[in-house]
Design a protein around this motif. Structure first.
Motif, PDB file in Angstrom:
ATOM      1  N   GLY A  68      53.468  35.795  29.575  1.00  0.00           N
ATOM      2  CA  GLY A  68      53.595  37.171  30.274  1.00  0.00           C
ATOM      3  C   GLY A  68      54.896  38.155  29.641  1.00  0.00           C
ATOM      4  O   GLY A  68      55.081  39.198  30.096  1.00  0.00           O
ATOM      5  N   ARG A 196      50.930  45.875  24.973  1.00  0.00           N
ATOM      6  CA  ARG A 196      50.643  44.449  24.687  1.00  0.00           C
ATOM      7  C   ARG A 196      49.148  44.065  24.490  1.00  0.00           C
ATOM      8  O   ARG A 196      48.300  44.589  25.217  1.00  0.00           O
ATOM      9  N   LEU A 199      47.280  42.278  27.493  1.00  0.00           N
ATOM     10  CA  LEU A 199      46.878  43.309  28.849  1.00  0.00           C
ATOM     11  C   LEU A 199      45.597  43.903  29.157  1.00  0.00           C
ATOM     12  O   LEU A 199      45.068  43.651  30.263  1.00  0.00           O
ATOM     13  N   LYS A 202      43.353  41.360  31.028  1.00  0.00           N
ATOM     14  CA  LYS A 202      43.752  41.057  32.145  1.00  0.00           C
ATOM     15  C   LYS A 202      43.638  42.397  33.219  1.00  0.00           C
ATOM     16  O   LYS A 202      43.082  41.953  34.167  1.00  0.00           O
ATOM     17  N   VAL A 203      43.676  43.349  32.692  1.00  0.00           N
ATOM     18  CA  VAL A 203      43.466  44.456  33.694  1.00  0.00           C
ATOM     19  C   VAL A 203      41.937  44.698  33.879  1.00  0.00           C
ATOM     20  O   VAL A 203      41.633  45.295  35.062  1.00  0.00           O
ATOM     21  N   MET A 204      41.094  44.349  32.812  1.00  0.00           N
ATOM     22  CA  MET A 204      39.840  44.675  32.961  1.00  0.00           C
ATOM     23  C   MET A 204      38.956  43.455  33.863  1.00  0.00           C
ATOM     24  O   MET A 204      37.815  43.528  33.870  1.00  0.00           O
ATOM     25  N   PHE A 209      42.779  33.703  31.808  1.00  0.00           N
ATOM     26  CA  PHE A 209      43.596  32.674  32.545  1.00  0.00           C
ATOM     27  C   PHE A 209      42.759  31.302  32.321  1.00  0.00           C
ATOM     28  O   PHE A 209      41.798  31.248  32.508  1.00  0.00           O
ATOM     29  N   ASP A 631      59.664  48.323  24.684  1.00  0.00           N
ATOM     30  CA  ASP A 631      59.040  48.619  25.950  1.00  0.00           C
ATOM     31  C   ASP A 631      58.825  47.239  26.617  1.00  0.00           C
ATOM     32  O   ASP A 631      59.049  46.840  27.748  1.00  0.00           O
ATOM     33  N   ASN A 635      60.559  45.690  30.276  1.00  0.00           N
ATOM     34  CA  ASN A 635      59.922  45.036  30.914  1.00  0.00           C
ATOM     35  C   ASN A 635      60.299  43.784  31.361  1.00  0.00           C
ATOM     36  O   ASN A 635      60.701  43.379  32.639  1.00  0.00           O
ATOM     37  N   PHE A 673      57.712  44.765  47.609  1.00  0.00           N
ATOM     38  CA  PHE A 673      57.746  46.046  47.068  1.00  0.00           C
ATOM     39  C   PHE A 673      58.869  47.081  47.738  1.00  0.00           C
ATOM     40  O   PHE A 673      59.523  47.836  47.119  1.00  0.00           O
TER      41      PHE A 673
ATOM     42  N   PRO B  84      36.912  52.448  31.769  1.00  0.00           N
ATOM     43  CA  PRO B  84      37.735  51.835  32.850  1.00  0.00           C
ATOM     44  C   PRO B  84      38.124  52.758  33.948  1.00  0.00           C
ATOM     45  O   PRO B  84      38.108  53.976  33.802  1.00  0.00           O
ATOM     46  N   GLN B  88      42.849  51.419  36.161  1.00  0.00           N
ATOM     47  CA  GLN B  88      42.788  50.573  35.096  1.00  0.00           C
ATOM     48  C   GLN B  88      43.484  51.205  33.838  1.00  0.00           C
ATOM     49  O   GLN B  88      44.549  50.641  33.354  1.00  0.00           O
ATOM     50  N   PHE B  91      47.262  51.580  34.588  1.00  0.00           N
ATOM     51  CA  PHE B  91      47.983  50.260  34.546  1.00  0.00           C
ATOM     52  C   PHE B  91      48.358  50.087  33.126  1.00  0.00           C
ATOM     53  O   PHE B  91      49.463  49.415  32.886  1.00  0.00           O
ATOM     54  N   LEU B  92      47.462  50.480  32.128  1.00  0.00           N
ATOM     55  CA  LEU B  92      47.528  50.044  30.977  1.00  0.00           C
ATOM     56  C   LEU B  92      48.644  51.222  30.171  1.00  0.00           C
ATOM     57  O   LEU B  92      49.600  50.622  29.471  1.00  0.00           O
ATOM     58  N   GLU B  94      51.149  52.501  31.691  1.00  0.00           N
ATOM     59  CA  GLU B  94      52.301  51.948  31.993  1.00  0.00           C
ATOM     60  C   GLU B  94      52.762  50.736  31.770  1.00  0.00           C
ATOM     61  O   GLU B  94      53.666  50.422  31.999  1.00  0.00           O
ATOM     62  N   GLN B  95      51.885  50.050  31.107  1.00  0.00           N
ATOM     63  CA  GLN B  95      52.060  48.518  30.624  1.00  0.00           C
ATOM     64  C   GLN B  95      52.538  47.994  31.834  1.00  0.00           C
ATOM     65  O   GLN B  95      53.777  47.264  31.974  1.00  0.00           O
ATOM     66  N   ALA B  96      51.815  48.030  33.068  1.00  0.00           N
ATOM     67  CA  ALA B  96      52.248  47.567  34.187  1.00  0.00           C
ATOM     68  C   ALA B  96      51.837  45.961  34.379  1.00  0.00           C
ATOM     69  O   ALA B  96      50.734  45.720  34.770  1.00  0.00           O
ATOM     70  N   GLY B  97      52.568  45.159  34.049  1.00  0.00           N
ATOM     71  CA  GLY B  97      52.524  43.706  34.397  1.00  0.00           C
ATOM     72  C   GLY B  97      53.368  42.726  33.350  1.00  0.00           C
ATOM     73  O   GLY B  97      53.325  43.266  32.171  1.00  0.00           O
ATOM     74  N   GLN B  98      53.441  41.919  33.514  1.00  0.00           N
ATOM     75  CA  GLN B  98      53.940  40.622  32.657  1.00  0.00           C
ATOM     76  C   GLN B  98      52.931  39.676  32.472  1.00  0.00           C
ATOM     77  O   GLN B  98      51.827  39.806  31.759  1.00  0.00           O
ATOM     78  N   ALA B 100      50.679  39.335  34.543  1.00  0.00           N
ATOM     79  CA  ALA B 100      49.436  40.073  35.260  1.00  0.00           C
ATOM     80  C   ALA B 100      48.730  39.510  36.105  1.00  0.00           C
ATOM     81  O   ALA B 100      47.324  39.742  36.230  1.00  0.00           O
ATOM     82  N   ILE B 103      47.949  41.301  38.970  1.00  0.00           N
ATOM     83  CA  ILE B 103      47.290  42.737  38.804  1.00  0.00           C
ATOM     84  C   ILE B 103      46.119  42.963  39.465  1.00  0.00           C
ATOM     85  O   ILE B 103      45.868  43.838  40.062  1.00  0.00           O
ATOM     86  N   MET B 106      46.356  43.815  42.872  1.00  0.00           N
ATOM     87  CA  MET B 106      47.008  45.269  42.955  1.00  0.00           C
ATOM     88  C   MET B 106      46.279  46.274  42.691  1.00  0.00           C
ATOM     89  O   MET B 106      46.532  47.216  43.392  1.00  0.00           O
ATOM     90  N   LEU B 107      45.575  46.223  41.569  1.00  0.00           N
ATOM     91  CA  LEU B 107      44.437  47.135  41.458  1.00  0.00           C
ATOM     92  C   LEU B 107      43.690  47.376  42.668  1.00  0.00           C
ATOM     93  O   LEU B 107      42.884  48.629  43.145  1.00  0.00           O
ATOM     94  N   ARG B 141      56.755  49.225  37.688  1.00  0.00           N
ATOM     95  CA  ARG B 141      55.673  49.568  36.792  1.00  0.00           C
ATOM     96  C   ARG B 141      54.348  49.827  37.741  1.00  0.00           C
ATOM     97  O   ARG B 141      53.546  50.851  37.232  1.00  0.00           O
ATOM     98  N   ILE B 142      54.081  49.154  38.581  1.00  0.00           N
ATOM     99  CA  ILE B 142      52.811  49.088  39.321  1.00  0.00           C
ATOM    100  C   ILE B 142      52.849  50.397  40.165  1.00  0.00           C
ATOM    101  O   ILE B 142      51.895  51.184  40.125  1.00  0.00           O
TER     102      ILE B 142
END
Ligand code: FES
Ligand code: FES
Lengths: 735, 155
Positions: A68, A196, A199, A202-204, A209, A631, A635, A673, B84, B88, B91-92, B94-98, B100, B103, B106-107, B141-142
């Motif tokens: 990560g 990255r 990412l 992971k977002v989709m 994992f 970036d 992060n 948060f 997306p 979604q 989030f991309l 902002e590159q929100a997540g390490q 993830a 995530i 969060m979404l 970032r989130i």
């Protein structure tokens, strides 16, 4: 660029290319001073790092793994630049014990210095080699050729590609150390915020994992953990559980107790039934006051710094203080998980371990299998920040898979397992005494620390795996050692970077560990920097000096001074009085005294009644050498700062004489948060300078900046972490 | 026990023990990855999905009780053509997540928030996500990603 999750375990046979015509001189430059970078010296063959296929795909292989922190993206940037190919051509193979170079553990902020530097040189050498081949092919001197995205063009316009030169063949040639990487001005990707690579999936919601690993033979194992450290299993009624729906097997091996079922929920229920029938012999042996215990233990003492002051002018005053940090946990959001499958010949283990090579070896030894019959593959997990349950989960899965051939056994630790059984960051005591001049500057600095180990990673030894230690014929845990110079472990960052004339630093290492401890982000540096930088603040206050000026006047390292000044300037540091209940503080360190420089300023408000600390904002300045991905670096630094705020404001593992009491997020709360402040990160880029590694740089400075800000706001000096309202109230009373 | 669940617009018949939490039905029976296991006791939000548009912690609710609901997982957030969701994309961007790992939850929590409150303030976002834990420190970032998505959706 892609990072395939589903890779074949079998190595494709590759043709071997003979470079008989080219000796090392063909490349024409003098060998690199100091020889090859460390990882490349260990794996000098270029095909250990790079494969170039006929269809234009470049495979970059690294032993470091994605946690990560964005390492795969950064390594890809370096490779694309040095090899002169588009970033999109790259495929990453990382942390595969069969395919990747063994680069040890992904830890200690070493991935960029080690793998980054190795990839840079390997790619530069490969490029030079390809140019040499192209020169022969085109009948032109290599120095007259140009490359763009793998297309090599000669002055007259004739061209050839990497893929046609290399396709299907292997770069079976050792690095020579004679090729210089490109100068900073010629790089396309380095220094840019390339998104990255990991990412999007992971977002989709794609399976990335290890927790998402699926196969036709997948079954679920669950381990019944001992209720307390050192407990032994007296009796258990396995027959009752063997008959439950979905249960395939109950495995008992000494104190190791587990069940395998067809579905995860059935495994969870079966494990709960098993736990009900299990009777354990527990001990009441945990020292409830671990700091007092530390000071009473037999210690291994090492004086790691001893510079007597050249002059003997008497100091005007002597000041001393004692600081403490508690046990804290890594606390991954996704508890550890692994999948293992034994086909009767080869055991394959999928794990999010940071030390996939060593852990695979430890597992082989635990099961008495030849090392080449165990294939470790890193798959990503939840952020770990050090040695957590990952390796133990891998060993659990391996043990169960070995007991049930032909099935992929997935072991998902529960939240409670992770909280109660992961190895914690060690509690520590730090004492410092300083003789100061009239002006309040340090003349003599005398620092001592007491700590348990910060490194009990598997290291190839099954005695370092929970499963290995629990078996009927157990592997003994090796006696842990402290890490030595230059990076140190318990004593990491214990030597101050300040130019104090007299300095002595002593490590009191306690190898015993009532609660299991190991590496957690920054190791001892978190406690040591907290102590040093809190004490500097105390001295500045006693000297009536501004904390920023006080540091600068005792610091000679120009890059250190630059980050402090940068942080102060961005923060708007000023001597102007603060409103009541408000304060600001600064903390600084160069991580390990050899990696990134980092200064942190925070502003807090403290509620006069509840004593609750609220962090209003934070500013961080860092110098990580040459910045590969700004970036990604921002992060990671911001993440480290926020995590350290969480540790330092809220976190301490609770336990009584028998058991760990922090068993979920309500008994071990972390920052949320509404408590996270805005964070401003400023980078000082040093193109052409070595990569310094920054993943752990913020941990210590943040803790100190926070405590110093609380002092500034309230006049109360809290020397014990975390800075809870109860601590503030108690410290206030003592004065 | 056999029952029907409507997930991401499709009806699925599943046969699992009555007490099986939704999380395990989504992951093990339907092969979906969006909902993550984090704590199993409703404390972290990693397993968040939508139930009739509001957020639900799938680790603590038995699936058998959710028969009549429209359930949405991260896989169902994107448009029917696969594009997306604005969240979604944001989030991309902002590159929100390490790591993830948090995530997906969060979404989904953000999707529930924006449905109820299309233009939340920063403080409202923080309050709404307060029980969604992130260990990597990706919080700011989130928050920025959610603000970006809200602005995009309001266009
Ligand atoms: S896994 Fe459901 S809230 Fe944590
Ligand atoms: S990004 Fe890792 S837990 Fe949130």
């Amino acid at each position: 660029m892609s990072t395939p999750v589903d890779r074949r375990t079998v190595l494709k046979g590759s043709l071997v290319l003979a470079f008989s015509l080219m000796g090392p001189h063909a490349l024409g430059a003098a060998p690199r001073p100091g020889g090859l970078p460390r990882s490349l010296r260990a794996h000098p063959r270029l095909d250990a790092w790079l494969e170039i296929s006929a269809d234009g795909v470049v495979t970059l292989k690294t032993g470091k793994v994605e946690l990560g922190q964005g390492v795969l993206t950064a390594l890809g940037q370096i490779c694309a630049d040095e090899l002169d190919v588009d970033f999109s051509r790259l495929t990453l193979v990382s942390g595969d014990t069969v395919r990747s170079p063994d680069e040890g553990t992904t830890a200690g902020s070493m991935s960029m210095p080690e793998s980054g530097t190795a990839v840079r040189h390997a790619a530069a050498e490969a490029r030079a080699l390809l140019l040499e081949m192209a020169g022969q092919h085109l009948g032109v001197k290599a120095s007259r050729l140009r490359v763009k995205d793998g297309l090599i063009t000669a002055p007259g316009g004739r061209s050839v590609t990497y893929w046609s030169l290399m396709g299907g063949k292997s770069l079976n040639r050792e690095a020579t150390g004679t090729v210089s990487p490109k100068p900073p001005g010629e790089r396309r990707y380095i220094g840019r915020p390339v998104p990255r690579v990991d990412l999007p999936a992971k977002v989709m919601g794609e399976p990335v994992f290890v927790q998402d690993f699926r196969s036709d033979t997948l079954v679920h194992g669950r381990v019944v953990r001992a209720p307390s450290p050192g407990a032994s299993l007296v009796e258990v009624d396995t027959a009752r559980v063997e008959g439950l729906p979905g249960v395939l097997k109950v495995v008992r091996d000494g104190d190791f107790l587990a069940v395998i079922a067809t579905r995860e929920w059935l495994a969870i229920k079966a494990a709960a039934s098993l736990a009900e029938t299990a009777r354990w012999r527990e001990q009441e042996a945990l020292p409830v006051d671990v700091h007092a215990w530390l000071l009473e233990q037999p210690t291994q003492d090492t004086v790691i710094e001893d510079t007597p002051r050249p002059t003997d002018e008497a100091s005007a005053r002597t000041v001393e203080a004692r600081y403490r940090r508690p046990y804290q946990m890594h606390g991954a959001i996704g508890p550890s998980c692994a999948v293992a499958e034994w086909d009767g010949d080869v055991l394959t283990v999928h794990s999010h371990s940071q030390s996939i090579f060593d852990t695979t070896e430890a597992i082989a030894r635990m099961l008495r299998l030849p090392t080449d019959k165990v294939h470790g593959r890193h798959l990503q997990g939840s952020g770990c920040y050090g040695h957590n349950g990952a390796d133990d989960a891998a060993a659990d899965a391996a043990l169960l898979a070995h007991a049930l051939p032909g099935r992929a056994v997935r072991v998902q630790w529960s939240r409670e397992d992770e909280h109660a059984c992961e190895p914690y960051g060690s509690a520590m005591v730090m004492k410092v005494r300083a003789g100061v001049s009239d002006r309040g500057d340090v003349l003599d600095w005398d620092y001592e620390l007491w700590s348990m180990p910060h490194g009990t990673r598997p290291g190839g030894n099954p005695g370092n795996l929970l499963a290995g230690r629990s078996r009927a014929s157990p592997f003994r845990m090796p006696v842990p050692r402290n890490g030595g110079p230059p990076s140190y472990a318990a004593d990491r960052n214990a030597i101050p970077l300040y130019a104090f004339p007299g300095r002595k630093v002593t490590t009191h290492f306690v190898p015993r560990m009532p609660l299991r401890v190991s590496s957690m982000r920054a190791l001892g540096a978190y406690g040591n920097v907290f102590a040093i930088e809190s004490f500097m603040d105390e001295l500045a206050h006693a000297a009536g000096a501004d904390p920023v000026d006080f540091r600068l006047r005792q610091l000679q390292d120009a890059r250190a001074r630059a980050v402090i000044l940068k942080a102060a300037e961005r923060f708007g540091w000023s001597p102007a009085p603060r409103p009541p209940g408000r304060g600001r503080g600064i903390g600084f360190a160069r991580y390990k005294n050899l990696a990134s420089y980092c200064a942190v300023c925070v502003e807090v408000s403290v509620d006069p009644k509840t004593r609750a600390v609220r962090v209003l904002r934070a500013v961080l300045a860092a110098d990580a050498g040459e910045v590969v991905n700004p970036d990604g670096l921002v992060n990671q630094l911001e993440g480290g700062l926020i995590q350290s705020l969480s540790w330092s404001l809220k976190e301490a593992v609770r336990y009584d004489a028998r058991r760990v009491l922090s068993r979920d997020w309500s008994t071990y709360p972390i920052l949320t948060f509404s408590e996270v402040p805005p964070v401003d990160v400023a980078l000082i880029d040093r193109p052409g300078e070595p990569f310094l590694g920054a993943g752990e740089a913020a941990q210590g400075p943040t803790a100190a900046a926070l405590a110093n800000a609380v002092f500034d706001a309230t006049g109360v000096r809290v020397r014990d972490l975390p800075l809870t309202p109860e601590r503030l109230a108690a410290s206030g009373k003592q004065g | 026990m056999s029952f029907t669940l409507k997930v991401n617009g499709r009806a699925h018949t599943v046969d699992v023990p009555e007490d099986t939490p939704l999380l395990y039905v989504l992951r093990d029976e339907l092969g979906l990855n969006g909902a993550k296991y984090g704590c199993g006791v409703g404390q972290c939000g990693a397993c968040t999905v939508l139930s009739n548009g509001t957020s639900l912690r799938s680790c603590v609710v038995p699936a058998a009780r959710l028969g009549g609901r429209e359930l949405t997982t991260l896989e169902g957030l994107r448009a029917p053509d696969g594009a997306p969701h604005p969240l979604q994309k944001a989030f991309l961007a902002e590159q929100a997540g390490q790591c993830a790992y948090c995530i997906p939850g969060m979404l989904m929590a953000a999707a529930a928030l924006l449905r109820e409150k299309p233009r939340p303030s920063e403080a409202e976002i923080r309050t709404a996500l307060d029980a969604n834990l992130c260990r990597c420190g990706s919080h700011n970032r989130i928050v920025r990603a959610i603000q970006r998505a809200a602005a995009e959706l309001a266009k």
